[in-house]
Design an enzyme around this catalytic site. Structure first.
Site, PDB file in Angstrom:
ATOM      1  N   HIS A 134       0.857  -1.188   0.000  1.00 33.59           N
ATOM      2  CA  HIS A 134       0.000   0.000   0.000  1.00 33.59           C
ATOM      3  C   HIS A 134       0.889   1.231   0.000  1.00 33.59           C
ATOM      4  O   HIS A 134       1.933   1.253   0.652  1.00 33.59           O
ATOM      5  CB  HIS A 134      -0.907   0.005   1.240  1.00 33.59           C
ATOM      6  CG  HIS A 134      -2.124   0.863   1.077  1.00 33.59           C
ATOM      7  ND1 HIS A 134      -2.147   2.170   1.458  1.00 33.59           N
ATOM      8  CD2 HIS A 134      -3.346   0.589   0.564  1.00 33.59           C
ATOM      9  CE1 HIS A 134      -3.352   2.681   1.197  1.00 33.59           C
ATOM     10  NE2 HIS A 134      -4.091   1.745   0.662  1.00 33.59           N
ATOM     11  N   LYS A 590     -15.431   6.754   1.451  1.00 35.74           N
ATOM     12  CA  LYS A 590     -15.367   7.885   0.518  1.00 35.74           C
ATOM     13  C   LYS A 590     -16.748   8.179  -0.059  1.00 35.74           C
ATOM     14  O   LYS A 590     -17.076   9.323  -0.379  1.00 35.74           O
ATOM     15  CB  LYS A 590     -14.398   7.560  -0.618  1.00 35.74           C
ATOM     16  CG  LYS A 590     -12.958   7.358  -0.180  1.00 35.74           C
ATOM     17  CD  LYS A 590     -12.121   6.808  -1.329  1.00 35.74           C
ATOM     18  CE  LYS A 590     -10.725   6.420  -0.872  1.00 35.74           C
ATOM     19  NZ  LYS A 590      -9.958   5.740  -1.939  1.00 35.74           N
TER      20      LYS A 590
END
Length: 710
Positions: A134, A590
């Site tokens: 990541h 989100k």
């Protein structure tokens, strides 16, 4: 002597942090001054004697100094937490640490569960952390190594028996490491290559987790006995909860153009080699622990016969081993098993993979030989040695096999649509634009195709970028399964799963690449196909979508086929089909915000579990390190999951910087794995008697989620 209270432990922990942080800041100050960086040294935080300075004109490289200082703060806090847990355990035993085996088993005992009831459920428990690369982890691997070195040296200082000279030597070593940190670039200036990410993940899988496993098992056994349960209930290796590891590095190609078929193939080879290195190391230790002499106990017939067979298979190696350990048949046996691992010493002296000769191909072959070793020890009355010497090796073999971790393959649903479009174009289909078809048209086409084993084409190259990528990757998986079995292959994960056709199209692509099997009832897929639900709308649609997928005949045959395949080698305690479902925390947050996202995930899991019917759901939680990505204390995260969603079976991602935070150091790694395994076990056992979630809480959750989006 009165035992300390919780408040006293907390106060002691803060005192430890202050003392260690001041110590390390003083070491760093000395290093910087010796290097001529007086300005940065004077600006270091958390120094009691920091001189006054002009905040309007910070010195050069002060950012780097503060970055190192905050990393040292993290280490100090981690070390203080470990020390506090250790002190609590010394004074109170194993039952005081929230979420660990001692507390969980004590709570189950107090709730009236017997050892037999818990032991019956333990084999159903399966926990799998999945390590993923990541961009939030930007630190270089060499820098992480220095962080581990500082932590280790700081821990060494806690030994009360150290002489002043030894303490001075450790302080000098700390300063050497701090100078390395100062002279090294802390973060990656360019995007890391997959090989670099693979080396980083491989370190934890090869060097940390095998050692943590031994500590984890020891704590379960100690906690089991302290709870008053019969240790004989855990005598069978198959009676223990299952720990597995997964990885996305080298398999996750969703938005990662550097991950191609070649990278995936290299990753599978690398994982296998490192698993064999782990087993080679374990067998070497086992040989040292079994120097039993034939002069003091008669060699059992079964061991004599096994040695004769092994000598015939590898006479050169056997001759040397027999000469060096002439009166130690048990050590000879283990060393001959070690020589059957498919690795050899290369030109540079490193162990390299080699499948030539009479080598083990599957881990089950080694386990069968280790089982014979156990029987031979029991025959001469060496029960303690069988339990304490051979058990850790068989346990490691069960957890890591010859694959170390299962590699998942993840790709976006839109990418698969383009791949199938290109295949249809290559076959001359009159309307090849599969991406623009309605869902009804897609399902009609896919259902018809899945009635036949016939592929569209007899080539897997030159069709189109997306099609070539998918089919070449699947070809790598097919070859690996043919050579080494399914152990190293995880799942085919479909990002942005929004409709049933997004999953069924994988079956068609798998048929094209030879990953489908023709059974008397029809096609079945050899690799699990897993939906990933991410946005709020996708989560709300997920129960109905999954129900349609589970009721599809190809899915039903595939789940049965995969379960039978697992049962051949794992001696599973149940035959219930398992469907994995991944839920994403980042995109849903989100999409609708943290609170609404968390509530949507909660409701979706409950509804999915209800819609699954007789199929067992293995939820795969795509958590990250921040609150918006589902982070938080493990035992609290587990306690917040809806009723019926754990079922003793869980996968969870460990992403980016959280891998180093949770697993860099052995004690911390063992602690975090214990939280996960003990927590899943505890909640699974308790759910056997508990009712469903409170409907009042559900109404409140709906109301809060709605308000949070306005």
């Amino acid at each position: 002597m009165a035992l300390k209270t919780t408040a006293e432990y907390i106060a002691s922990g803060f005192e430890k942090i202050d003392a260690d942080l001041g110590y390390l800041m003083e070491c760093l100050r000395e290093v910087l001054e010796e290097l001529g960086e007086t300005g940065a040294a004077n600006h270091l935080p958390w120094r009691k004697d920091s001189p006054a300075h002009d905040s309007q004109s910070p010195p050069p490289r002060i950012e780097q100094a503060f970055s190192i200082a905050f990393q040292l703060l993290n280490m100090v806090e981690e070390n203080a937490s470990t020390r506090t847990r250790r002190l609590r355990e010394i004074e109170h035993g194993l039952t005081q640490e929230p979420g660990c085996w001692g507390e969980e088993l004590a709570k189950l005992s107090q709730a009236g569960f017997t050892g037999s009831e818990i032991a019956d459920i333990l084999p159903e428990v399966r926990v799998e952390p999945v390590l993923t690369a990541h961009p939030t982890e930007a630190k270089r691997a060499s820098v992480l190594e220095q962080h581990r070195a500082v932590y280790s040296l700081l821990s060494n200082l806690e030994q009360e028996s150290l002489t002043p000279t030894q303490r001075d030597a450790i302080r000098d070593e700390i300063k050497v490491v701090l100078e390395r940190l100062w002279r090294s670039g802390e973060i990656l200036l360019e995007k890391p290559e997959v090989a670099s990410e693979r080396r980083g993940v491989g370190f934890y899988l090869r060097e940390v987790f095998p050692l943590a496993l031994a500590q984890l098992d020891e704590r379960l056994m100690r906690s089991w006995s302290q709870a008053g349960f019969d240790p004989a209930l855990l005598a069978d290796p198959h009676a223990w909860p299952r720990l597995r590891f997964g990885s996305w590095v080298g398999g996750d190609r969703d938005g990662h153009p550097l991950v191609d078929a070649k990278v995936t193939e290299e990753t599978l080879v690398d994982l296998r080699l490192n698993a064999l290195l782990v087993m080679h190391r374990h067998l070497g230790v086992l040989a040292e622990r079994l120097p039993l002499s034939s002069n003091f106990q008669k060699t059992p017939t079964i061991l004599d016969q096994a040695l004769v067979k092994l000598w015939a298979e590898n006479p050169d190696t056997a001759s040397e081993i027999s000469r060096r350990y002439s009166d130690e048949p048990w050590r000879q046996y283990v060393l001959l098993l070690q020589s059957k691992l498919p690795i050899v010493t290369g030109i540079a002296g490193n162990l390299e993979m080699s499948e030539e000769g009479n080598k083990y191909r599957m881990p089950e072959e080694l386990d069968e030989d280790l089982s014979l070793l156990v029987d031979s020890l029991h025959e001469v009355g060496a029960d303690r040695l069988a339990a304490n010497a051979v058990w850790p090796v068989r346990r490691a073999l069960d957890v890591f096999g010859f694959h170390l971790a299962a590699l998942d393959i993840r790709q976006n649903s839109k990418f698969h649509d383009k791949a199938l479009t290109q295949i249809l174009e290559a076959t001359g289909h009159p309307n090849p634009n599969f991406e623009n078809w309605s869902e009804a048209e897609r399902l009609e086409f896919l259902n018809k195709e899945l009635e036949s084993p016939r592929p569209f084409l007899y080539t897997d190259a030159g069709i189109g970028a997306e099609a070539d990528d998918v089919l070449s990757c699947y070809a790598v998986l097919r070859r690996h399964i043919r050579e080494f079995g399914r152990g190293g292959i995880g799942s085919l994960i479909v990002s942005m799963t929004r409709q049933l056709s997004d999953l069924l199209v994988i079956f068609v692509l798998a048929r094209e690449a030879g990953l489908m099997r023709w059974t008397p009832e029809g096609l079945a897929c050899t690799i699990p196909v897993v939906p990933l639900f991410e946005t709020l709308d996708d989560l709300e649609r997920s129960p109905g979508l999954l129900s349609g997928f589970l009721n599809h005949p190809v899915t039903q045959r595939s789940l049965i086929f995969q379960q039978k395949d697992r049962s051949k080698v794992l001696s599973l305690p149940h035959s219930q089909p398992i469907q994995q479902v991944m839920i994403g925390y980042s995109d849903s947050n989100k999409d609708c915000g943290t609170l609404a996202s968390q509530w949507a995930l909660h409701k979706a899991q409950s509804a999915i579990a209800s819609a699954a019917g007789d199929t067992r759901i293995r939820f795969f939680h795509g958590r990250g390190g921040t609150i918006s990505r589902g982070a938080g204390p493990t035992h609290r995260f587990l306690g917040a999951l809806p009723h019926g969603s754990i079922q003793g079976d869980m996968r969870v991602t460990e992403q980016g910087e959280t891998i180093a935070q949770k697993y860099s150091n052995l004690v911390t790694a063992s602690y975090n794995l214990e939280l996960l395994m003990a927590g899943v076990t505890g909640f699974t056992v308790r759910e056997k008697r508990s009712d469903s979630d409170d409907p009042v809480n559900a109404e409140l959750g709906d109301s809060l989620a709605m308000v949070s989006q306005t």
